[in-house]
Motif scaffolding. Structure first.
Motif, PDB file in Angstrom:
ATOM      1  N   LEU A 468       0.865  -1.171   0.000  1.00 40.84           N
ATOM      2  CA  LEU A 468       0.000   0.000   0.000  1.00 40.84           C
ATOM      3  C   LEU A 468       0.905   1.225   0.000  1.00 40.84           C
ATOM      4  CD1 LEU A 468      -2.848   1.244   0.248  1.00 40.84           C
ATOM      5  CD2 LEU A 468      -2.520   1.215   2.740  1.00 40.84           C
ATOM      6  N   VAL A 469       0.892   1.956  -1.110  1.00 38.78           N
ATOM      7  CA  VAL A 469       1.700   3.173  -1.243  1.00 38.78           C
ATOM      8  C   VAL A 469       0.746   4.343  -1.068  1.00 38.78           C
ATOM      9  CG1 VAL A 469       3.218   4.488  -2.756  1.00 38.78           C
ATOM     10  CG2 VAL A 469       3.270   1.983  -2.815  1.00 38.78           C
ATOM     11  N   GLN A 495       2.674  -4.627   3.187  1.00 34.07           N
ATOM     12  CA  GLN A 495       3.586  -3.600   3.661  1.00 34.07           C
ATOM     13  C   GLN A 495       2.990  -2.236   3.322  1.00 34.07           C
ATOM     14  OE1 GLN A 495       6.692  -3.734  -0.165  1.00 34.07           O
ATOM     15  NE2 GLN A 495       7.430  -3.021   1.792  1.00 34.07           N
ATOM     16  N   VAL A 496       3.306  -1.241   4.136  1.00 37.49           N
ATOM     17  CA  VAL A 496       2.776   0.104   3.955  1.00 37.49           C
ATOM     18  C   VAL A 496       3.938   1.055   3.724  1.00 37.49           C
ATOM     19  CG1 VAL A 496       1.422   1.978   4.958  1.00 37.49           C
ATOM     20  CG2 VAL A 496       0.813  -0.407   5.430  1.00 37.49           C
ATOM     21  N   ILE A 497       3.867   1.799   2.620  1.00 32.38           N
ATOM     22  CA  ILE A 497       4.910   2.760   2.272  1.00 32.38           C
ATOM     23  C   ILE A 497       4.279   4.140   2.206  1.00 32.38           C
ATOM     24  CG2 ILE A 497       6.589   3.457   0.528  1.00 32.38           C
ATOM     25  CD1 ILE A 497       6.801   0.533  -0.317  1.00 32.38           C
ATOM     26  N   ALA A 498       4.727   5.028   3.083  1.00 33.30           N
ATOM     27  CA  ALA A 498       4.236   6.407   3.087  1.00 33.30           C
ATOM     28  C   ALA A 498       5.124   7.252   2.179  1.00 33.30           C
ATOM     29  CB  ALA A 498       4.239   6.970   4.503  1.00 33.30           C
ATOM     30  N   VAL A 499       4.504   8.136   1.428  1.00 30.47           N
ATOM     31  CA  VAL A 499       5.216   8.988   0.479  1.00 30.47           C
ATOM     32  C   VAL A 499       4.955  10.448   0.809  1.00 30.47           C
ATOM     33  CG1 VAL A 499       5.384   9.671  -1.959  1.00 30.47           C
ATOM     34  CG2 VAL A 499       5.080   7.268  -1.360  1.00 30.47           C
ATOM     35  N   GLY A 500       6.052  11.219   0.925  1.00 31.27           N
ATOM     36  CA  GLY A 500       5.897  12.659   1.053  1.00 31.27           C
ATOM     37  C   GLY A 500       6.184  13.234   2.413  1.00 31.27           C
ATOM     38  N   ALA A 501       6.792  12.476   3.316  1.00 31.52           N
ATOM     39  CA  ALA A 501       7.107  12.985   4.655  1.00 31.52           C
ATOM     40  C   ALA A 501       8.612  12.995   4.861  1.00 31.52           C
ATOM     41  CB  ALA A 501       6.432  12.135   5.724  1.00 31.52           C
ATOM     42  N   TYR A 531      -2.048   3.813  -3.832  1.00 29.36           N
ATOM     43  CA  TYR A 531      -2.030   2.692  -4.765  1.00 29.36           C
ATOM     44  C   TYR A 531      -1.925   1.408  -3.955  1.00 29.36           C
ATOM     45  CZ  TYR A 531      -1.096   5.274  -9.167  1.00 29.36           C
ATOM     46  OH  TYR A 531      -1.177   6.066 -10.279  1.00 29.36           O
ATOM     47  N   LEU A 532      -2.599   0.361  -4.425  1.00 21.61           N
ATOM     48  CA  LEU A 532      -2.409  -0.973  -3.870  1.00 21.61           C
ATOM     49  C   LEU A 532      -1.785  -1.846  -4.944  1.00 21.61           C
ATOM     50  CD1 LEU A 532      -2.829  -2.937  -1.475  1.00 21.61           C
ATOM     51  CD2 LEU A 532      -5.038  -3.550  -2.504  1.00 21.61           C
ATOM     52  N   LEU A 533      -0.625  -2.424  -4.622  1.00 20.63           N
ATOM     53  CA  LEU A 533       0.111  -3.266  -5.564  1.00 20.63           C
ATOM     54  C   LEU A 533       0.088  -4.710  -5.088  1.00 20.63           C
ATOM     55  CD1 LEU A 533       1.260  -0.335  -6.038  1.00 20.63           C
ATOM     56  CD2 LEU A 533       3.376  -1.438  -6.723  1.00 20.63           C
ATOM     57  N   ARG A 534      -0.068  -5.627  -6.019  1.00 22.79           N
ATOM     58  CA  ARG A 534       0.014  -7.040  -5.720  1.00 22.79           C
ATOM     59  C   ARG A 534       1.477  -7.430  -5.470  1.00 22.79           C
ATOM     60  NH1 ARG A 534      -3.420  -9.342 -10.845  1.00 22.79           N
ATOM     61  NH2 ARG A 534      -1.289  -9.849 -11.468  1.00 22.79           N
ATOM     62  N   PRO A 535       1.724  -8.610  -4.949  1.00 26.02           N
ATOM     63  CA  PRO A 535       3.120  -9.033  -4.753  1.00 26.02           C
ATOM     64  C   PRO A 535       3.928  -9.130  -6.034  1.00 26.02           C
ATOM     65  CG  PRO A 535       1.671 -10.325  -3.369  1.00 26.02           C
ATOM     66  CD  PRO A 535       0.784  -9.535  -4.278  1.00 26.02           C
ATOM     67  N   ILE A 539      -0.575  -3.204 -10.278  1.00 25.86           N
ATOM     68  CA  ILE A 539      -1.529  -2.380  -9.542  1.00 25.86           C
ATOM     69  C   ILE A 539      -2.911  -3.017  -9.604  1.00 25.86           C
ATOM     70  CG2 ILE A 539      -2.719  -0.135  -9.561  1.00 25.86           C
ATOM     71  CD1 ILE A 539       0.085   0.851 -10.831  1.00 25.86           C
ATOM     72  N   CYS A 540      -3.542  -3.163  -8.439  1.00 27.03           N
ATOM     73  CA  CYS A 540      -4.896  -3.708  -8.416  1.00 27.03           C
ATOM     74  C   CYS A 540      -5.921  -2.699  -7.912  1.00 27.03           C
ATOM     75  CB  CYS A 540      -4.961  -4.995  -7.605  1.00 27.03           C
ATOM     76  SG  CYS A 540      -4.366  -4.869  -5.916  1.00 27.03           S
ATOM     77  N   ALA A 541      -5.473  -1.551  -7.389  1.00 27.30           N
ATOM     78  CA  ALA A 541      -6.406  -0.503  -6.956  1.00 27.30           C
ATOM     79  C   ALA A 541      -5.644   0.805  -6.798  1.00 27.30           C
ATOM     80  CB  ALA A 541      -7.086  -0.880  -5.636  1.00 27.30           C
ATOM     81  N   ARG A 542      -6.350   1.909  -6.998  1.00 28.31           N
ATOM     82  CA  ARG A 542      -5.790   3.223  -6.667  1.00 28.31           C
ATOM     83  C   ARG A 542      -6.946   4.160  -6.317  1.00 28.31           C
ATOM     84  NH1 ARG A 542      -3.508   5.902 -12.326  1.00 28.31           N
ATOM     85  NH2 ARG A 542      -5.257   5.349 -13.682  1.00 28.31           N
ATOM     86  N   TRP A 543      -6.639   5.018  -5.366  1.00 29.71           N
ATOM     87  CA  TRP A 543      -7.658   5.897  -4.816  1.00 29.71           C
ATOM     88  C   TRP A 543      -7.158   7.339  -4.754  1.00 29.71           C
ATOM     89  CZ3 TRP A 543      -6.024   1.378  -2.342  1.00 29.71           C
ATOM     90  CH2 TRP A 543      -6.959   0.310  -2.306  1.00 29.71           C
ATOM     91  N   THR A 544      -8.044   8.269  -5.022  1.00 32.17           N
ATOM     92  CA  THR A 544      -7.707   9.673  -4.775  1.00 32.17           C
ATOM     93  C   THR A 544      -7.781   9.979  -3.290  1.00 32.17           C
ATOM     94  OG1 THR A 544     -10.012  10.314  -5.173  1.00 32.17           O
ATOM     95  CG2 THR A 544      -8.488  10.421  -7.049  1.00 32.17           C
TER      96      THR A 544
END
Length: 567
Positions: A468-469, A495-501, A531-535, A539-544
């Motif tokens: 999850l990005v 796994q969770v990846i935060a972007v922009g901090a 974005y949700l990425l498969r292993p 990409i299997c989902a993305r949200w605003t």
């Protein structure tokens, strides 16, 4: 009793190692494995490593005791390198291979088309890299030997099997005699002449082309760049095609088409090969240059696939599943995508996280990819080896026009292997915001491998889990954390990846600062978007704007925990 060749194969540039044969008397208790992979070629070995990274123990059966003979697959795409990075061997290929990005087509001594594959600063890997298959297999074997969950059994030939609803029972022959091995799942990675496919009486569908080619690996000193060279209708081989590739260690690969009616036995006579290679070297201005033969073989262009890659407890990958023309470097590169797509699903099924029906989405995605490739490869193959008089007339007209009309040049395009986008996969989220994104990769595509630093790229931070990005500099909200922790407790690994901090984000496994906003810009991410990425990094989902309910639903869908996965 199976007695594979025990003398090292001959090569003028590669030192073959004969591995110790695995015999049952030395391992009397090892009679079951969650996954058995038949075939220790590149696809079988990548499958094994990908499964091991997911925590699944597997046994790899290989009838021979050496890696493969001859250069075979030599050109590996950027996407293949990203997959090889995921299983831990890309750095060795990069260190020892020859990168390239241009292909040239010649007719009557004139270059009539030049194709350059795109490459930008966000690409860790070159569009293509050449290295002989033996080296790649060696790197993969060494990686398997280093992993405690992979057992390589050299000199073990699968001779028969039966399956039921719980698994497969295999009869395996060795130098000491046969033994029985039980597997929950059997992966057929046993190549173009798949014994498993033959035992199951499964038929490939598609087209076989009449044109036959000789592959010849020679050591010769040529002052030419590492680029693909294609020669059409040369004087010494009228109406036919010749390809040339530079390989490491001073080796050049020549593929030249045979005239109709010539048998492989006739084509491989030393005097025939010498005359043709001498003629080709003379045509490119290097008459009389000394050269030495390493290996040669004959192949036909085929564009075939099984219609289903899942047959009960037997799963097909690579050439066992499909046979593709080499024009456009499709065979191994497509097989790597098979291996990556299968491994994470099979791991979830094996661990009881997902139902076996999840595997049907592997088949639908990869059969769809094979059919797309067959359609594309058919165009290239019909140009390279016209199957009828009509196609030959059309090809010859293009050749003639290309000498004076540049607009026909793109008809020479060889349609390089590419990463497939599973736009219609049943694993994609149905209620996300993908349609609202103006930029960035959509459903089923891999992410853009954004450069984050001098030697730091986005894909370096993805592992074997779902990812999850999310664009945020605030702590992950409690409702999202509850979904994330629920997945980690017994659902799909995440796994969770935060972007922009600029500082680590509480609740995230990693934080990428993205100080210049480049990663967010290329993916269309704004604060709260995700974005949700498969292993397998698709990409299997993305949200605003992400919320817990939709994240839970997307994970549920991507793991095949609904009826959509069997569509």
């Amino acid at each position: 009793m199976h007695q594979p060749h025990a003398e090292p194969r001959r090569s003028i540039y590669y030192d073959y190692q004969v591995f110790d044969a695995w015999v049952p008397s030395q391992h009397p208790a090892e009679q079951h494995a969650p996954v058995v992979i038949a075939g220790a070629g590149p696809i079988g070995l990548v499958t094994a490593l990908a499964l091991a990274q997911q925590g699944v123990r597997c046994v790899v059966l290989e009838a021979e005791r050496q890696v493969s003979e001859g250069s075979r697959a030599i050109a590996f795409t950027r996407r293949s390198m990203e997959i090889l990075q995921q299983v831990g061997v890309a750095h060795r290929v990069t260190k020892n291979g020859l990168p390239w990005n241009c292909g040239n087509s010649f007719y009557r001594g004139q270059r009539v088309f030049r194709m350059e594959n795109p490459h930008d600063p966000d690409d860790r890997f070159a569009p293509l890299i050449n290295i002989q298959q033996q080296y790649l297999e060696q790197y993969l074997v060494e990686a398997c030997d280093a992993h405690p969950l992979v057992a390589l059994r050299w000199g073990n030939k699968l001779v028969s099997f039966v399956q039921d609803a719980c698994g497969a029972t295999l009869q395996v022959d060795t130098a000491e005699g046969p033994y029985t091995l039980k597997a929950d799942w059997l992966v057929a990675a046993d190549g173009a002449r798949s014994a498993i496919r033959a035992l199951m009486e499964l038929k490939l569908e598609g087209a076989s082309y009449e044109g036959k080619f000789v592959i010849a690996d020679i050591r010769v000193d040529l002052p030419l760049p590492t680029e693909r060279l294609a020669f059409f209708d040369p004087d010494w081989n009228p109406g036919n095609t010749i390809l040339m590739h530079r390989e490491p260690h001073g080796i050049w690969r020549l593929d030249y088409q045979l005239p109709p009616g010539e048998t492989p036995e006739e084509a491989l006579k030393p005097e025939s090969i010498k005359a043709r290679i001498d003629a080709q070297l003379a045509m490119i201005g290097h008459a009389g240059v000394p050269w030495e033969m390493d290996w040669c073989s004959v192949y036909s262009a085929r564009a075939l696939t099984l219609t289903n890659y899942v047959h009960g407890r037997v799963l097909f990958v690579g050439d066992a599943a499909h046979l593709l023309p080499i024009f456009g470097v499709r065979g191994a590169n497509t097989g790597f995508q098979d291996a990556q797509a299968l491994a994470w699903r099979l791991a979830l099924v094996t661990r009881g996280v997902a139902p076996a029906s999840l595997l049907q989405s592997y088949s639908s995605e990869r059969v769809g990819a094979a059919r797309e490739i067959i359609d594309e490869a058919g165009k290239s193959t019909r140009f390279m080896t016209p199957p009828t008089r009509g196609f030959r007339l059309l090809r010859d007209a293009v050749l003639s026009l290309s000498l004076s009309q540049p607009f026909v040049g793109p008809l020479y395009h060889w349609r390089t292997s590419r990463p497939h986008e599973y736009t219609r996969s049943p694993l994609n989220a149905a209620d996300d915001d993908s349609a609202d994104f103006k930029v960035g990769p959509g459903h089923g595509a891999p992410p853009r491998n954004i450069r984050l630093g001098h030697d730091d790229f986005l894909l370096d931070h993805l592992d074997h889990r779902f990812a999850l990005v999310i664009a945020t500099d605030s702590p992950i909200p409690p409702d999202l954390l509850a979904v994330i922790e629920g997945a980690r407790a017994g659902g799909p690994p995440l796994q969770v990846i935060a972007v922009g901090a600029s500082e680590p984000v509480p609740g995230a496994d990693k934080t990428l600062s993205d100080a210049d906003g480049h990663l967010s810009e290329r993916h269309g991410l704004r604060a709260g978007g995700a974005y949700l990425l498969r292993p397998d990094q698709h990409i299997c989902a993305r949200w605003t704007r992400l919320d817990a309910t939709r994240l839970r639903a997307a994970l549920h869908t991507a793991a095949g925990l609904n009826t959509g996965a069997t569509a």
